[in-house]
Design a protein around this motif. Structure first.
Motif, PDB file in Angstrom:
ATOM      1  N   ASN A   1       1.701   5.036   8.278  1.00  0.00           N
ATOM      2  CA  ASN A   1       1.419   3.621   8.021  1.00  0.00           C
ATOM      3  C   ASN A   1      -0.001   3.228   8.390  1.00  0.00           C
ATOM      4  OD1 ASN A   1       4.212   3.672   7.496  1.00  0.00           O
ATOM      5  ND2 ASN A   1       4.425   1.552   8.151  1.00  0.00           N
ATOM      6  N   GLU A   2      -0.478   3.704   9.523  1.00  0.00           N
ATOM      7  CA  GLU A   2      -1.801   3.310   9.995  1.00  0.00           C
ATOM      8  C   GLU A   2      -2.912   3.889   9.121  1.00  0.00           C
ATOM      9  OE1 GLU A   2      -4.654   3.612  13.982  1.00  0.00           O
ATOM     10  OE2 GLU A   2      -2.552   4.241  14.081  1.00  0.00           O
ATOM     11  N   THR A   3      -2.832   5.199   8.817  1.00  0.00           N
ATOM     12  CA  THR A   3      -3.912   5.826   8.043  1.00  0.00           C
ATOM     13  C   THR A   3      -3.920   5.342   6.598  1.00  0.00           C
ATOM     14  OG1 THR A   3      -2.550   7.766   7.492  1.00  0.00           O
ATOM     15  CG2 THR A   3      -3.899   7.893   9.496  1.00  0.00           C
ATOM     16  N   ILE A   4      -2.746   4.970   6.086  1.00  0.00           N
ATOM     17  CA  ILE A   4      -2.683   4.439   4.722  1.00  0.00           C
ATOM     18  C   ILE A   4      -3.272   3.036   4.677  1.00  0.00           C
ATOM     19  CG2 ILE A   4      -1.110   3.636   2.913  1.00  0.00           C
ATOM     20  CD1 ILE A   4       0.740   5.999   3.738  1.00  0.00           C
ATOM     21  N   GLU A   5      -2.895   2.189   5.629  1.00  0.00           N
ATOM     22  CA  GLU A   5      -3.372   0.801   5.633  1.00  0.00           C
ATOM     23  C   GLU A   5      -4.879   0.722   5.855  1.00  0.00           C
ATOM     24  OE1 GLU A   5      -2.457  -3.511   7.772  1.00  0.00           O
ATOM     25  OE2 GLU A   5      -1.433  -1.704   8.468  1.00  0.00           O
ATOM     26  N   THR A   6      -5.404   1.555   6.753  1.00  0.00           N
ATOM     27  CA  THR A   6      -6.838   1.499   7.063  1.00  0.00           C
ATOM     28  C   THR A   6      -7.698   2.212   6.025  1.00  0.00           C
ATOM     29  OG1 THR A   6      -6.764   3.524   8.405  1.00  0.00           O
ATOM     30  CG2 THR A   6      -6.355   1.409   9.534  1.00  0.00           C
TER      31      THR A   6
ATOM     32  N   GLU B   1       7.467 -13.196  -1.832  1.00  0.00           N
ATOM     33  CA  GLU B   1       7.882 -13.636  -0.497  1.00  0.00           C
ATOM     34  C   GLU B   1       8.522 -12.514   0.307  1.00  0.00           C
ATOM     35  OE1 GLU B   1       8.840 -18.357  -1.443  1.00  0.00           O
ATOM     36  OE2 GLU B   1      10.450 -16.867  -1.572  1.00  0.00           O
ATOM     37  N   ASN B   2       9.040 -11.498  -0.375  1.00  0.00           N
ATOM     38  CA  ASN B   2       9.797 -10.451   0.315  1.00  0.00           C
ATOM     39  C   ASN B   2       9.223  -9.045   0.166  1.00  0.00           C
ATOM     40  OD1 ASN B   2      12.520 -11.803   1.319  1.00  0.00           O
ATOM     41  ND2 ASN B   2      12.032 -12.682  -0.684  1.00  0.00           N
ATOM     42  N   ALA B   3       8.156  -8.896  -0.605  1.00  0.00           N
ATOM     43  CA  ALA B   3       7.624  -7.558  -0.886  1.00  0.00           C
ATOM     44  C   ALA B   3       7.144  -6.850   0.370  1.00  0.00           C
ATOM     45  CB  ALA B   3       6.488  -7.655  -1.898  1.00  0.00           C
ATOM     46  N   GLY B   4       6.503  -7.569   1.290  1.00  0.00           N
ATOM     47  CA  GLY B   4       5.990  -6.925   2.500  1.00  0.00           C
ATOM     48  C   GLY B   4       7.085  -6.338   3.356  1.00  0.00           C
ATOM     49  N   GLU B   5       8.120  -7.133   3.613  1.00  0.00           N
ATOM     50  CA  GLU B   5       9.228  -6.653   4.433  1.00  0.00           C
ATOM     51  C   GLU B   5       9.967  -5.515   3.745  1.00  0.00           C
ATOM     52  OE1 GLU B   5      13.193  -8.386   6.759  1.00  0.00           O
ATOM     53  OE2 GLU B   5      11.879  -9.742   5.645  1.00  0.00           O
ATOM     54  N   MET B   6      10.167  -5.634   2.420  1.00  0.00           N
ATOM     55  CA  MET B   6      10.861  -4.576   1.702  1.00  0.00           C
ATOM     56  C   MET B   6      10.021  -3.303   1.653  1.00  0.00           C
ATOM     57  SD  MET B   6      13.669  -3.714   0.310  1.00  0.00           S
ATOM     58  CE  MET B   6      14.517  -5.277   0.009  1.00  0.00           C
ATOM     59  N   ALA B   7       8.710  -3.447   1.483  1.00  0.00           N
ATOM     60  CA  ALA B   7       7.832  -2.275   1.470  1.00  0.00           C
ATOM     61  C   ALA B   7       7.953  -1.488   2.765  1.00  0.00           C
ATOM     62  CB  ALA B   7       6.381  -2.710   1.246  1.00  0.00           C
ATOM     63  N   GLU B   8       7.916  -2.190   3.882  1.00  0.00           N
ATOM     64  CA  GLU B   8       8.047  -1.523   5.178  1.00  0.00           C
ATOM     65  C   GLU B   8       9.426  -0.887   5.318  1.00  0.00           C
ATOM     66  OE1 GLU B   8       5.842  -1.115   7.576  1.00  0.00           O
ATOM     67  OE2 GLU B   8       4.192  -2.343   6.831  1.00  0.00           O
ATOM     68  N   SER B   9      10.437  -1.560   4.792  1.00  0.00           N
ATOM     69  CA  SER B   9      11.808  -1.073   4.942  1.00  0.00           C
ATOM     70  C   SER B   9      12.038   0.226   4.186  1.00  0.00           C
ATOM     71  CB  SER B   9      12.789  -2.142   4.441  1.00  0.00           C
ATOM     72  OG  SER B   9      14.127  -1.736   4.634  1.00  0.00           O
ATOM     73  N   VAL B  10      11.402   0.383   2.998  1.00  0.00           N
ATOM     74  CA  VAL B  10      11.627   1.594   2.205  1.00  0.00           C
ATOM     75  C   VAL B  10      10.589   2.674   2.466  1.00  0.00           C
ATOM     76  CG1 VAL B  10      12.798   0.300   0.378  1.00  0.00           C
ATOM     77  CG2 VAL B  10      10.350   0.791   0.161  1.00  0.00           C
ATOM     78  N   GLY B  11       9.567   2.366   3.281  1.00  0.00           N
ATOM     79  CA  GLY B  11       8.648   3.429   3.673  1.00  0.00           C
ATOM     80  C   GLY B  11       7.219   3.281   3.194  1.00  0.00           C
ATOM     81  N   TYR B  12       6.872   2.131   2.612  1.00  0.00           N
ATOM     82  CA  TYR B  12       5.490   1.870   2.258  1.00  0.00           C
ATOM     83  C   TYR B  12       4.849   0.978   3.318  1.00  0.00           C
ATOM     84  CZ  TYR B  12       6.625   3.863  -2.324  1.00  0.00           C
ATOM     85  OH  TYR B  12       7.012   4.707  -3.344  1.00  0.00           O
ATOM     86  N   VAL B  13       3.686   0.426   3.026  1.00  0.00           N
ATOM     87  CA  VAL B  13       2.946  -0.359   4.009  1.00  0.00           C
ATOM     88  C   VAL B  13       2.697  -1.755   3.449  1.00  0.00           C
ATOM     89  CG1 VAL B  13       0.814  -0.510   5.356  1.00  0.00           C
ATOM     90  CG2 VAL B  13       1.834   1.731   4.889  1.00  0.00           C
ATOM     91  N   ALA B  14       3.076  -2.766   4.215  1.00  0.00           N
ATOM     92  CA  ALA B  14       2.895  -4.146   3.776  1.00  0.00           C
ATOM     93  C   ALA B  14       1.420  -4.522   3.729  1.00  0.00           C
ATOM     94  CB  ALA B  14       3.644  -5.095   4.708  1.00  0.00           C
ATOM     95  N   LEU B  15       1.095  -5.448   2.835  1.00  0.00           N
ATOM     96  CA  LEU B  15      -0.245  -6.015   2.771  1.00  0.00           C
ATOM     97  C   LEU B  15      -0.432  -7.014   3.914  1.00  0.00           C
ATOM     98  CD1 LEU B  15      -0.194  -6.976  -1.018  1.00  0.00           C
ATOM     99  CD2 LEU B  15      -1.262  -4.931  -0.053  1.00  0.00           C
ATOM    100  N   PRO B  16      -1.682  -7.363   4.230  1.00  0.00           N
ATOM    101  CA  PRO B  16      -1.898  -8.497   5.131  1.00  0.00           C
ATOM    102  C   PRO B  16      -1.245  -9.744   4.539  1.00  0.00           C
ATOM    103  CG  PRO B  16      -3.941  -7.278   4.796  1.00  0.00           C
ATOM    104  CD  PRO B  16      -2.944  -6.731   3.821  1.00  0.00           C
ATOM    105  N   GLU B  17      -0.726 -10.630   5.366  1.00  0.00           N
ATOM    106  CA  GLU B  17       0.013 -11.791   4.902  1.00  0.00           C
ATOM    107  C   GLU B  17      -0.805 -12.661   3.949  1.00  0.00           C
ATOM    108  OE1 GLU B  17       3.143 -13.958   4.083  1.00  0.00           O
ATOM    109  OE2 GLU B  17       3.171 -12.171   5.354  1.00  0.00           O
TER     110      GLU B  17
ATOM    111  N   TYR C   1       0.843  -1.195   0.000  1.00  0.00           N
ATOM    112  CA  TYR C   1       0.000   0.000   0.000  1.00  0.00           C
ATOM    113  C   TYR C   1       0.878   1.245   0.000  1.00  0.00           C
ATOM    114  CZ  TYR C   1      -3.922  -2.962   1.554  1.00  0.00           C
ATOM    115  OH  TYR C   1      -4.895  -3.920   1.658  1.00  0.00           O
ATOM    116  N   ASP C   2       0.371   2.293  -0.643  1.00  0.00           N
ATOM    117  CA  ASP C   2       1.047   3.589  -0.662  1.00  0.00           C
ATOM    118  C   ASP C   2       0.032   4.673  -0.327  1.00  0.00           C
ATOM    119  OD1 ASP C   2       2.827   5.725  -1.194  1.00  0.00           O
ATOM    120  OD2 ASP C   2       2.201   5.801  -3.287  1.00  0.00           O
ATOM    121  N   GLY C   3       0.517   5.773   0.200  1.00  0.00           N
ATOM    122  CA  GLY C   3      -0.309   6.956   0.361  1.00  0.00           C
ATOM    123  C   GLY C   3       0.273   8.061  -0.498  1.00  0.00           C
TER     124      GLY C   3
END
Length: 320
Positions: free
Chosen positions: A250-255, A289-305, A127-129
């Motif tokens: 992260n919270e307002t973007i994910e929700t 397999e790695n998009a969620g962790e990488m997304a969080e690492s660079v500043g985006y928001v991971a999807l639900p698993e 996810y992105d905002g």
């Protein structure tokens, strides 16, 4: 996984990330086997895979490509950054195996792919905002409504000034910076904010988000928009503007509270490439397999698993 946050400022318009052609000193050589953590042997993949598309998705993909190169030195991965629309053009021409996008594929792009005989699968990555920003030197703008954004950004033949939005703000002309017309970010902003009206004609346009960052940083009268990760990478010199009282995080973007500027990020992959090119399949599996962790690492928001698990199931089904 190494720390990637704030590390994407080197992404360059029109350049390609060509990683994986060679590995580090301890990397397994192409065609050799590697020992897994369970002590079993797994043959290293070989070949090449190419992609193009969104500059917004680029920070995620840049990190994944470099980490993948260390694990699979026999695979050369080439990823261009020509914007979502530009990426789809290459995908339709059969020039790439996958296409990164910061918006869903358009009906006309679907039709062109069908005409070209290219079947594809859509994979969600994160996810992105979409973040509206001004310079830190701008000390008057803190919050804008969607109606404010429309008034500012829609072309109506007038010269837009800050005082037009709020009489207490400076009587200075607004300087606009926008992603280029091949960008999915441009398309998204045009759809949800401008409602398909024309963008102001005097905006500086670029598919390279770093060009936008630098222009806004240097001018207190400037305003622009791009992906959340690019704001985070430059938050010492940029200020995120609240939209309707809600700040992007992260919270307002994910929700989805950060509405209407929260959005999913995608990659679209050729079914034929995934079924017939072992390197393409292997790389896409690693990506999911790695998009969620990488997304969080660079500043985006991971999807639900479960979203990544669904993507992996869709990918595996193409192999059968």
């Amino acid at each position: 996984m190494r720390i990637w946050k704030y590390a994407m400022a080197s992404t360059i318009l029109g350049s390609a990330l060509v990683l994986g052609a060679c590995g580090g000193g301890n990397a397994t050589q192409p065609g050799e086997t590697a020992t897994t953590e369970q002590g079993t042997e797994a043959e290293q993949a070989e070949g090449s895979v190419s992609g193009d598309g969104s500059s917004t998705v680029a920070p995620i993909m840049e990190g994944i490509v470099e980490e993948y190169a260390a694990e699979e030195p026999g695979v050369q991965v080439t990823v261009g950054v020509s914007g979502t629309g530009g990426g789809f053009e290459k995908f339709i021409q059969g020039e790439t195996d996958f296409s990164n996008a910061s918006r869903p594929i358009k009906d006309e792009e679907k039709a062109s792919l069908e005409e070209a005989g290219i079947d594809y699968t859509e994979f969600l990555l994160a996810y992105d905002g979409l973040t509206v920003v001004v310079s830190k030197d701008n000390d008057w703008v803190e919050d804008l409504t969607v109606e404010d954004l429309k008034k500012m950004w829609i072309e109506d033949g007038t010269t837009k000034k800050w005082s037009d939005i709020n009489p207490e703000w400076p009587d200075e002309e607004i300087v606009f910076y926008s992603p280029g017309t091949d960008s999915g970010t441009y398309d998204y902003f045009n759809e949800v904010i401008l409602e398909e009206e024309d963008l102001v004609s005097n905006a500086t346009l670029s598919e390279d988000d770093n060009v936008l960052v630098q222009g806004i940083q240097a001018d207190p009268n400037a305003i622009g928009f791009f992906g959340y990760a690019y704001y985070l990478a430059n938050q010492d010199t940029l200020k995120a503007v609240k939209i309707g009282g809600v700040e992007p995080n992260n919270e307002t973007i994910e929700t989805g509270e950060y509405a209407p500027l929260s959005r999913p990020l995608f990659t679209y992959a050729s079914n034929k490439a995934l079924a017939e090119n072992e390197a393409a399949y292997n790389f896409m599996k690693y990506t999911l397999e790695n998009a969620g962790e990488m997304a969080e690492s660079v500043g985006y928001v991971a999807l639900p698993e479960e979203e990544y698990e669904k993507g992996l199931a869709d990918l595996e089904a193409l192999k059968k």
